[in-house]
Design a protein around this motif. Sequence first.
Motif, mmCIF file in Angstrom:
data_model
loop_
_atom_site.group_PDB
_atom_site.id
_atom_site.type_symbol
_atom_site.label_atom_id
_atom_site.label_comp_id
_atom_site.label_asym_id
_atom_site.label_seq_id
_atom_site.Cartn_x
_atom_site.Cartn_y
_atom_site.Cartn_z
ATOM 1 N N ALA A 99 0.832 -1.208 0.000
ATOM 2 C CA ALA A 99 0.000 0.000 0.000
ATOM 3 C C ALA A 99 0.864 1.254 0.000
ATOM 4 C CB ALA A 99 -0.915 -0.019 1.217
ATOM 5 N N ILE A 100 1.827 1.298 0.895
ATOM 6 C CA ILE A 100 2.627 2.527 0.996
ATOM 7 C C ILE A 100 3.471 2.731 -0.264
ATOM 8 C CG2 ILE A 100 4.527 1.436 2.294
ATOM 9 C CD1 ILE A 100 4.676 4.180 3.821
ATOM 10 N N ALA A 121 2.965 10.102 2.359
ATOM 11 C CA ALA A 121 2.276 8.806 2.305
ATOM 12 C C ALA A 121 1.803 8.400 3.699
ATOM 13 C CB ALA A 121 3.204 7.742 1.732
ATOM 14 N N LEU A 125 -2.019 7.864 4.781
ATOM 15 C CA LEU A 125 -2.452 6.546 5.271
ATOM 16 C C LEU A 125 -3.130 6.701 6.627
ATOM 17 C CD1 LEU A 125 0.634 4.390 4.235
ATOM 18 C CD2 LEU A 125 -1.699 4.128 3.384
ATOM 19 N N ASP A 126 -2.594 7.597 7.446
ATOM 20 C CA ASP A 126 -3.194 7.910 8.742
ATOM 21 C C ASP A 126 -4.596 8.460 8.557
ATOM 22 O OD1 ASP A 126 -2.078 7.331 11.087
ATOM 23 O OD2 ASP A 126 -0.783 9.092 11.221
ATOM 24 N N LEU A 130 -5.458 3.697 7.190
ATOM 25 C CA LEU A 130 -4.782 2.545 6.582
ATOM 26 C C LEU A 130 -3.363 2.357 7.117
ATOM 27 C CD1 LEU A 130 -5.894 3.233 2.894
ATOM 28 C CD2 LEU A 130 -6.765 1.420 4.359
ATOM 29 N N ARG A 131 -2.985 3.143 8.102
ATOM 30 C CA ARG A 131 -1.611 3.142 8.588
ATOM 31 C C ARG A 131 -1.156 1.735 9.002
ATOM 32 N NH1 ARG A 131 1.773 7.543 10.537
ATOM 33 N NH2 ARG A 131 3.725 6.560 11.085
ATOM 34 N N ALA A 134 -0.247 -0.547 6.118
ATOM 35 C CA ALA A 134 0.595 0.154 5.143
ATOM 36 C C ALA A 134 1.496 -0.794 4.359
ATOM 37 C CB ALA A 134 1.436 1.212 5.838
ATOM 38 N N TYR A 141 -6.364 -6.165 0.199
ATOM 39 C CA TYR A 141 -7.270 -5.105 0.657
ATOM 40 C C TYR A 141 -8.718 -5.405 0.267
ATOM 41 C CZ TYR A 141 -4.197 -1.406 2.422
ATOM 42 O OH TYR A 141 -3.362 -0.649 3.183
ATOM 43 N N LEU A 149 -7.466 3.794 -0.506
ATOM 44 C CA LEU A 149 -6.061 3.890 -0.912
ATOM 45 C C LEU A 149 -5.935 4.607 -2.261
ATOM 46 C CD1 LEU A 149 -3.170 3.142 -0.109
ATOM 47 C CD2 LEU A 149 -3.416 1.036 -1.417
ATOM 48 N N ALA A 152 -6.181 8.207 -1.530
ATOM 49 C CA ALA A 152 -4.920 8.658 -0.925
ATOM 50 C C ALA A 152 -3.857 8.814 -2.015
ATOM 51 C CB ALA A 152 -4.455 7.653 0.127
ATOM 52 N N ARG A 153 -3.790 7.850 -2.928
ATOM 53 C CA ARG A 153 -2.809 7.914 -4.013
ATOM 54 C C ARG A 153 -3.057 9.154 -4.870
ATOM 55 N NH1 ARG A 153 -3.054 3.297 -8.463
ATOM 56 N NH2 ARG A 153 -4.935 4.484 -8.938
#
Lengths: 328, 258
Positions: A99-100, A121, A125-126, A130-131, A134, A141, A149, A152-153
């Motif tokens: 993910a990260i 990132a 994620l936080d 999703l942290r 990660a 997922y 995600l 976030a991306r």
Amino acid sequence: MSVAGEIVQVSGLRKRYRAEGPEAVAGIDFTVREGEIFGLLGPNGAGKTTTIGVMTTRVKPTGGTVLVDGHDVTREPVEVKRRIAVVPQLSNLDRSLSAIENLTFHAAYFGAGRRERRERALELLDRFGLRERAKDQVGRYSGGMAQRLMIARALMHQPRILFLDEPTTGLDPQSRLFLWETMLDLRTRGTTLVLTTHDMAEADRLCDRIAIVDHGSIIALDTPRGLRTLLPAARGLELLVEGAETAVAVDRTAELTDVFGGLPGVEKADVADAGDERWRIRLYGEGDDLPAAALAATGRAGLALIELRRLEGSLEEVFVHLTGRDMR
Amino acid sequence: MTAQVRTFLALCSRDLWVTVRREPAGFLIQALLQPLFFLFVFGRVLPDIGAAQGSYGTQLLPGIMSLTLVLTALQNTALPLVIEFSFTREIEDRLLAPIAVPWVGAQKMLIAALRAIVAAALILPLGALILPGGIDLHHVAWGALLLVAVFGSLTAAAMGLVLGTVVQPARISIMFALILTPLIFTGATFYPWHALERLRWFQVVTLFNPMTYVSEGMRASLTTAAHLGSGWIVLGIGVAFVLFWALGLWGFMRRAVA
């Protein structure tokens, strides 16, 4: 050049995928204002995804122009891509990466430095809860997590405009609410959002302005409230009434239509048998004393009132009114 | 460094990261298992049971290097592209990166070519271990070998790009069967081209396979044996390179921007 405050300008846009084929988009014009949430609403195959495709450089228009922040999508696609991000309907996460890594490599494509991309990132994620996952491969997922995600991306390179293609389709209610809050939050931070949907509640709640698209054309463009006034009979009352059981079968539907249709101020009465000796009566018309008159008529007809509500066109009714009932 | 170059390098670094950190074993198995068996059966078993001459291995090694180079490059573009365009849609995030679309296709080919060169280079130590006479590196023209490897792999990667973008995803397994087998067996892999003189029609057929020029190029730079004329090798690889890069990038653009 772009007009101040208008971040996307679509003019005379046309798209035909095959020379002989039908036009997926048949000449549309609209603008998206900076900082608003703009919705493209329409049935399947109406041309929403094609329109988004052109705005995001993935579809080549056969006519017209699209400017994103003043840059032409066909002549300066790279400049356009720098300013936008896309959250697609189906997951397109990089399954070979965690993910990260999905976030950090994306930021690297946009030229972010190593430290900057890692910090951002982790922060995103936080923010998207999703942290703790990660380092998971994204194949593990769930649908909702993948969706978060992808958002976030999309935010990794701080786009000015975020495009979301049917963002809440297939999400559970919690994920949907979270996504709505996220979109509203992004707007307050100054990001412009363009989304396609056929979820009326979503469009009504989120969008500042909505374009209703059908058969490749825009058939209405207004605020949700403005669209609701497009219904011809948007005002009136709806009653649910219950009658006493009668031994003899009589056609009460016709009888009730006469009774309620004759009330002062009523232009038209629709009576539908709701089963179990109940009838749903729609009275179209205006007048402050309409509720009192309807109530009195109910008593005179020997009926009991179960429900009484004011009719106000829902966005869904507007949509069906404008696009028809045929399935696509 | 301009922004687009930085994006290009970032795309490359993602692919290298995945090759090295996520799937090194997978890469080696995919690239080397088949050539390993070819080397062992044709280069070792057949001479040992008297079905081939002992010197056959010397002729075989350049062919196997060429086969590894071409197939690795071709498969490393075609297969990921088919999957990324249709099933996983992973390509979308790259197409939306701030870089001109053809460069995304070129980047795919570059990485595939790099993987192919590494795989082909690994054939040398494998040959030394497996072939009865080992390998003889006294007559190797390293510069020519490198040129053949670079342009051969880039050409094969472009052939993969053509396959991966022009062929319908649902038909890719049929196309692979239809293309790979003839490619392998008409590419002067298991036999030197000049030895086909007694089978003139087949010798002519092999000239339509780009791999023939790569194999003969390998033979010319690795051994002193007779080979297809150097000019023909350069011409063959050159024409195939230009043709498949043009076709590949055209096909890629067509798939990437509807």
